[in-house]
Motif scaffolding. Structure first.
Motif, short mmCIF file in Angstrom:
data_model
loop_
_atom_site.label_atom_id
_atom_site.label_comp_id
_atom_site.label_asym_id
_atom_site.label_seq_id
_atom_site.Cartn_x
_atom_site.Cartn_y
_atom_site.Cartn_z
N LEU A 1 44.76 46.08 35.76
CA LEU A 1 44.70 45.02 34.73
C LEU A 1 43.70 45.44 33.44
O LEU A 1 42.64 46.01 33.60
N ILE A 2 44.19 44.87 32.45
CA ILE A 2 43.55 45.13 31.21
C ILE A 2 43.06 43.72 30.58
O ILE A 2 43.87 43.08 30.22
N SER A 3 41.71 43.46 30.35
CA SER A 3 41.24 42.25 29.79
C SER A 3 39.75 42.47 29.30
O SER A 3 38.67 43.01 30.07
N ASN A 4 39.67 42.37 27.83
CA ASN A 4 38.54 42.49 27.40
C ASN A 4 37.41 41.51 28.00
O ASN A 4 36.34 42.08 28.33
N SER A 5 37.69 40.24 28.18
CA SER A 5 36.85 39.17 28.57
C SER A 5 36.64 39.28 30.14
O SER A 5 35.72 38.95 30.63
N GLY A 6 37.66 39.85 30.79
CA GLY A 6 37.78 39.84 32.09
C GLY A 6 38.09 38.59 32.96
O GLY A 6 38.07 38.21 33.97
N GLU A 7 38.58 37.45 31.82
CA GLU A 7 38.94 36.11 32.28
C GLU A 7 40.08 35.71 31.79
O GLU A 7 40.54 34.51 31.69
N ALA B 1 37.03 41.79 36.95
CA ALA B 1 36.14 43.16 37.37
C ALA B 1 35.69 43.03 38.83
O ALA B 1 35.67 44.00 39.61
N THR B 2 35.03 41.70 39.13
CA THR B 2 34.75 41.79 40.63
C THR B 2 35.82 41.73 41.66
O THR B 2 35.53 42.15 42.91
N HIS B 3 37.01 41.50 41.30
CA HIS B 3 38.15 41.44 42.25
C HIS B 3 38.82 42.75 42.47
O HIS B 3 39.67 43.22 42.90
N ALA B 4 38.46 43.77 41.32
CA ALA B 4 39.14 44.88 41.18
C ALA B 4 38.88 46.07 42.26
O ALA B 4 37.54 45.81 42.73
N THR B 5 39.59 46.89 42.60
CA THR B 5 39.48 47.83 43.69
C THR B 5 38.58 48.92 42.97
O THR B 5 37.39 49.67 43.54
#
Length: 228
Positions: A1-7, A37-41
Protein backbone atom coordinates in the motif's frame (compact mmCIF):
# COMPACT_ATOMS: atom_id res chain seq x y z
CA UNK A 1 0.00 0.00 0.00
CA UNK A 2 1.20 3.52 -0.78
CA UNK A 3 0.13 6.41 1.41
CA UNK A 4 2.22 9.43 2.34
CA UNK A 5 0.29 10.03 5.55
CA UNK A 6 -0.20 6.36 6.31
CA UNK A 7 -3.77 7.21 7.30
CA UNK A 8 -5.61 7.26 3.96
CA UNK A 9 -9.22 6.25 4.81
CA UNK A 10 -9.76 4.18 1.67
CA UNK A 11 -6.66 2.11 2.47
CA UNK A 12 -7.42 1.82 6.18
CA UNK A 13 -10.71 0.17 5.22
CA UNK A 14 -8.74 -2.60 3.50
CA UNK A 15 -6.60 -3.50 6.52
CA UNK A 16 -9.11 -5.87 8.21
CA UNK A 17 -9.61 -7.78 4.96
CA UNK A 18 -5.86 -8.01 4.32
CA UNK A 19 -5.33 -9.31 7.85
CA UNK A 20 -8.19 -11.82 7.60
CA UNK A 21 -6.81 -13.23 4.34
CA UNK A 22 -3.27 -13.32 5.79
CA UNK A 23 -1.88 -11.40 2.83
CA UNK A 24 1.69 -10.13 3.34
CA UNK A 25 1.69 -6.36 2.92
CA UNK A 26 4.47 -3.93 2.02
CA UNK A 27 3.69 -0.34 2.91
CA UNK A 28 5.31 2.80 1.51
CA UNK A 29 4.50 5.73 3.77
CA UNK A 30 6.07 8.92 5.04
CA UNK A 31 5.31 8.15 8.69
CA UNK A 32 6.80 5.10 10.36
CA UNK A 33 4.28 5.18 13.24
CA UNK A 34 1.17 5.57 11.09
CA UNK A 35 -1.63 3.00 11.14
CA UNK A 36 -0.77 1.53 7.74
CA UNK A 37 2.96 1.35 8.59
CA UNK A 38 2.37 -0.46 11.89
CA UNK A 39 0.05 -3.01 10.27
CA UNK A 40 2.41 -3.75 7.38
CA UNK A 41 4.52 -6.88 7.10
CA UNK A 42 7.32 -4.61 5.90
CA UNK A 43 7.43 -0.82 5.92
CA UNK A 44 9.53 1.36 3.62
CA UNK A 45 9.85 4.94 4.78
CA UNK A 46 9.51 7.33 1.83
CA UNK A 47 9.00 10.46 3.88
CA UNK A 48 10.36 13.84 2.70
CA UNK A 49 11.23 16.97 4.68
CA UNK A 50 9.05 19.15 2.49
CA UNK A 51 7.14 19.11 -0.76
CA UNK A 52 8.49 20.86 -3.85
CA UNK A 53 5.17 22.65 -4.18
CA UNK A 54 5.81 26.31 -3.18
CA UNK A 55 2.59 26.25 -1.17
CA UNK A 56 3.61 23.06 0.58
CA UNK A 57 0.25 21.55 -0.30
CA UNK A 58 0.37 19.47 -3.49
CA UNK A 59 2.15 16.08 -3.23
CA UNK A 60 5.28 16.48 -5.36
CA UNK A 61 8.48 15.36 -3.66
CA UNK A 62 6.59 12.63 -1.80
CA UNK A 63 5.07 11.17 -4.97
CA UNK A 64 8.47 11.16 -6.68
CA UNK A 65 10.07 9.41 -3.71
CA UNK A 66 7.35 6.76 -3.67
CA UNK A 67 7.82 6.19 -7.41
CA UNK A 68 11.59 5.78 -7.04
CA UNK A 69 11.16 3.38 -4.13
CA UNK A 70 8.62 1.37 -6.12
CA UNK A 71 11.06 1.04 -9.02
CA UNK A 72 13.86 0.03 -6.66
CA UNK A 73 11.62 -2.60 -5.06
CA UNK A 74 10.63 -3.97 -8.47
CA UNK A 75 14.27 -4.21 -9.58
CA UNK A 76 15.27 -5.92 -6.34
CA UNK A 77 12.54 -8.53 -6.85
CA UNK A 78 13.59 -8.93 -10.49
CA UNK A 79 17.14 -9.76 -9.44
CA UNK A 80 16.06 -11.99 -6.54
CA UNK A 81 13.76 -14.06 -8.77
CA UNK A 82 16.26 -14.36 -11.62
CA UNK A 83 13.92 -12.59 -14.04
CA UNK A 84 15.44 -12.68 -17.55
CA UNK A 85 14.98 -10.82 -20.82
CA UNK A 86 13.12 -13.88 -22.12
CA UNK A 87 10.71 -13.65 -19.17
CA UNK A 88 10.12 -10.00 -19.99
CA UNK A 89 9.43 -10.80 -23.63
CA UNK A 90 6.99 -13.57 -22.64
CA UNK A 91 4.92 -11.17 -20.54
CA UNK A 92 5.19 -8.23 -22.98
CA UNK A 93 4.78 -9.84 -26.44
CA UNK A 94 2.91 -6.94 -28.00
CA UNK A 95 5.18 -4.06 -27.09
CA UNK A 96 8.27 -2.84 -28.93
CA UNK A 97 10.62 -4.14 -26.23
CA UNK A 98 8.99 -7.56 -26.25
CA UNK A 99 9.07 -7.69 -30.03
CA UNK A 100 12.81 -7.00 -30.06
CA UNK A 101 13.35 -9.82 -27.58
CA UNK A 102 11.28 -12.57 -29.22
CA UNK A 103 11.07 -11.85 -32.96
CA UNK A 104 13.38 -14.21 -34.83
CA UNK A 105 14.73 -13.92 -38.36
CA UNK A 106 12.62 -16.92 -39.45
CA UNK A 107 9.49 -14.95 -38.55
CA UNK A 108 10.08 -12.27 -41.19
CA UNK A 109 12.53 -13.69 -43.76
CA UNK A 110 11.65 -14.42 -47.39
CA UNK A 111 11.65 -18.11 -48.31
CA UNK A 112 11.24 -20.43 -51.29
CA UNK A 113 10.67 -18.75 -54.63
CA UNK A 114 10.78 -15.34 -52.97
CA UNK A 115 14.55 -15.65 -52.43
CA UNK A 116 16.52 -13.91 -55.23
CA UNK A 117 19.03 -16.50 -56.47
CA UNK A 118 21.08 -17.09 -59.61
CA UNK A 119 23.56 -19.77 -60.62
CA UNK A 120 27.26 -19.00 -60.76
CA UNK A 121 27.10 -19.42 -64.54
CA UNK A 122 24.39 -16.77 -64.92
CA UNK A 123 25.08 -13.46 -66.60
CA UNK A 124 24.92 -10.11 -64.86
CA UNK A 125 21.76 -9.35 -66.82
CA UNK A 126 20.13 -12.48 -65.35
CA UNK A 127 21.01 -11.30 -61.85
CA UNK A 128 19.50 -7.88 -62.54
CA UNK A 129 16.24 -9.47 -63.68
CA UNK A 130 16.13 -11.60 -60.51
CA UNK A 131 16.89 -8.59 -58.31
CA UNK A 132 14.14 -6.58 -59.99
CA UNK A 133 11.55 -9.34 -59.63
CA UNK A 134 12.31 -10.13 -55.97
CA UNK A 135 12.99 -6.52 -54.85
CA UNK A 136 15.42 -7.32 -52.04
CA UNK A 137 18.35 -5.30 -53.36
CA UNK A 138 20.54 -8.34 -54.00
CA UNK A 139 20.93 -11.59 -55.90
CA UNK A 140 22.41 -14.58 -54.07
CA UNK A 141 24.83 -16.58 -56.20
CA UNK A 142 24.72 -20.37 -55.76
CA UNK A 143 27.05 -23.13 -56.92
CA UNK A 144 25.86 -26.42 -58.43
CA UNK A 145 25.28 -27.77 -54.90
CA UNK A 146 22.94 -24.83 -54.15
CA UNK A 147 25.46 -23.43 -51.66
CA UNK A 148 25.99 -19.68 -51.36
CA UNK A 149 29.25 -18.55 -52.96
CA UNK A 150 28.63 -14.85 -53.42
CA UNK A 151 26.29 -11.86 -53.54
CA UNK A 152 25.53 -9.26 -56.14
CA UNK A 153 23.96 -6.15 -54.66
CA UNK A 154 22.76 -2.73 -55.74
CA UNK A 155 26.14 -1.43 -54.61
CA UNK A 156 27.96 -3.92 -56.85
CA UNK A 157 25.84 -2.76 -59.77
CA UNK A 158 26.82 0.86 -59.20
CA UNK A 159 30.48 -0.13 -59.07
CA UNK A 160 30.49 -2.02 -62.38
CA UNK A 161 28.63 0.73 -64.22
CA UNK A 162 31.76 2.87 -64.10
CA UNK A 163 33.91 0.08 -65.55
CA UNK A 164 31.97 -0.38 -68.81
CA UNK A 165 31.04 -3.97 -67.96
CA UNK A 166 28.79 -5.56 -70.57
CA UNK A 167 25.97 -7.02 -68.49
CA UNK A 168 24.84 -9.28 -71.34
CA UNK A 169 28.02 -11.32 -71.68
CA UNK A 170 29.71 -11.03 -68.26
CA UNK A 171 29.23 -13.96 -65.84
CA UNK A 172 27.99 -12.91 -62.44
CA UNK A 173 30.86 -14.87 -60.87
CA UNK A 174 33.31 -12.27 -62.21
CA UNK A 175 31.70 -9.29 -60.47
CA UNK A 176 29.98 -10.76 -57.40
CA UNK A 177 31.07 -10.06 -53.84
CA UNK A 178 32.68 -13.13 -52.27
CA UNK A 179 33.05 -11.72 -48.76
CA UNK A 180 29.63 -11.31 -47.20
CA UNK A 181 27.74 -11.77 -43.96
CA UNK A 182 24.95 -14.22 -43.28
CA UNK A 183 22.44 -14.81 -40.50
CA UNK A 184 20.71 -17.83 -39.01
CA UNK A 185 16.92 -18.24 -38.92
CA UNK A 186 16.92 -18.71 -35.13
CA UNK A 187 18.76 -15.44 -34.48
CA UNK A 188 16.88 -12.52 -32.99
CA UNK A 189 15.90 -10.11 -35.73
CA UNK A 190 17.02 -7.21 -33.52
CA UNK A 191 20.55 -8.68 -33.34
CA UNK A 192 20.69 -9.04 -37.12
CA UNK A 193 19.48 -5.46 -37.45
CA UNK A 194 22.37 -4.27 -35.29
CA UNK A 195 24.84 -6.21 -37.46
CA UNK A 196 23.39 -4.80 -40.67
CA UNK A 197 23.46 -1.25 -39.36
CA UNK A 198 27.02 -1.60 -38.08
CA UNK A 199 28.34 -2.95 -41.38
CA UNK A 200 26.00 -0.83 -43.53
CA UNK A 201 24.38 -3.88 -45.10
CA UNK A 202 20.94 -3.56 -46.70
CA UNK A 203 20.25 -7.25 -47.33
CA UNK A 204 21.52 -10.58 -46.08
CA UNK A 205 21.20 -14.30 -46.94
CA UNK A 206 19.88 -16.62 -44.23
CA UNK A 207 21.55 -20.03 -43.93
CA UNK A 208 20.98 -23.02 -41.66
CA UNK A 209 23.51 -25.05 -39.69
CA UNK A 210 24.48 -26.94 -42.86
CA UNK A 211 25.22 -23.64 -44.63
CA UNK A 212 22.21 -24.25 -46.87
CA UNK A 213 20.33 -21.18 -48.05
CA UNK A 214 16.91 -21.02 -46.36
CA UNK A 215 15.92 -17.38 -46.66
CA UNK A 216 16.75 -13.75 -47.26
CA UNK A 217 16.08 -10.54 -45.40
CA UNK A 218 16.54 -6.82 -45.99
CA UNK A 219 16.09 -3.56 -44.12
CA UNK A 220 12.52 -3.12 -45.36
CA UNK A 221 11.55 -6.38 -43.66
CA UNK A 222 12.97 -5.14 -40.37
CA UNK A 223 11.19 -1.82 -40.83
CA UNK A 224 7.85 -3.52 -41.45
CA UNK A 225 8.43 -5.65 -38.34
CA UNK A 226 8.63 -2.46 -36.27
CA UNK A 227 12.28 -2.88 -35.28
CA UNK A 228 13.41 0.39 -36.84
Amino acid sequence: LISNSGETPELLALLPLIKRLAIPMIALTGHAHSTIATHATAHLNVGVEQEACPLGLAPTSSTTTALVMGDALALALLAANGFTAEDFAFTHPGGNLGRRLILQVRDIMHTGNHIPTVAATALVSDALIEMTEKSLGMAIVLDHHAMVIGLFTDGDLRRIVGHNVNIHDTPISQVMTTTYRTARPEQLASVVLTTMQHHRINAMPIIDNDNTLVGAINMHDLLRAGLI
